[in-house]
Enzyme design. Structure first.
Site, PDB file in Angstrom:
ATOM      1  CG  ASP A 155     -16.692 -41.601  55.162  1.00  0.00           C
ATOM      2  OD1 ASP A 155     -15.345 -41.207  55.367  1.00  0.00           O
ATOM      3  OD2 ASP A 155     -16.911 -42.637  54.506  1.00  0.00           O
ATOM      4  CG  ASP A 169     -12.227 -40.918  52.326  1.00  0.00           C
ATOM      5  OD1 ASP A 169     -11.405 -41.530  52.576  1.00  0.00           O
ATOM      6  OD2 ASP A 169     -13.552 -40.769  52.641  1.00  0.00           O
TER       7      ASP A 169
END
Length: 196
Positions: A155, A169
């Site tokens: 991330d 995401d």
């Protein structure tokens, strides 16, 4: 009813003589089947683009940002900061990596099952976003440390006072929002529209 189905792309099963009860011909069914294939192609195209953008961005982040200080994009309101997330989207459920891997695999299977009856371009886009995002994070879970089906997702998009996330995401969330909108509008994946 048969005319409406012909227009929105829902082929009926033709009778033996080549026409169904509404007067559509086998040629109409073939044209509609072609429209369905184009929707699958749209789904796969969106999925591939979402997947490649996610994969490329993660490769760049690992190569250039990991173990480096965050990069301010919009002051401290938005930063790029590399982290490894063993949980789900937005850092939720870090103790359930294997379960999230199984869920992502299940989502992919369901998308392919729905795709067999897909005649709606908006649904193709939504499902393509879901598929690309699910594949992006599943790739991390399978191939990244600490091990197969336990890998941590990369991330890097870090808004101020929010969880850090990635392009996969974002694709999943956008696809999910689009599905909710389509459902509220009464549009089904098979192209039918219903009023409740």
């Amino acid at each position: 009813m048969a005319e409406a189905e012909r227009i929105i792309g829902m082929p009926e099963n033709p009778d033996v003589d080549g026409t169904d009860e509404g007067g559509s011909t086998a040629a109409d069914a073939a044209v509609n089947a072609g429209r369905g294939k184009r929707k699958i192609l749209a789904l796969l195209s969106v999925a591939v683009v979402a997947y490649l953008l996610d994969l490329g961005s993660k490769m760049l982040v690992v190569a250039k940002l990991e173990h480096q200080p965050p990069i301010d994009i919009i002051g401290d309101w938005l930063q790029f900061r590399a982290i490894r997330n063993p949980g789900a989207a937005f850092g939720i459920g870090e103790a359930f990596t294997v379960i999230f891997t199984i869920i992502a695999t299940g989502v992919i299977v369901v998308i392919f099952r729905i795709a067999r009856k897909l005649y709606s371009l908006p649904w193709a886009i939504a499902l393509g976003l879901l598929l690309g995002g699910a594949l992006g994070n599943l790739t991390d879970r399978i191939f990244r440390a600490p091990g197969v089906f336990e890998g941590a997702v990369v991330d890097f998009i870090a808004p101020k006072n929010s969880a850090v996330f990635n392009l996969a995401d974002s694709a999943i969330v956008c696809g999910g929002i689009l599905i909710v909108i389509l459902s509220f509008k009464g549009l089904d994946p098979d192209g039918t529209v219903h009023k409740d």
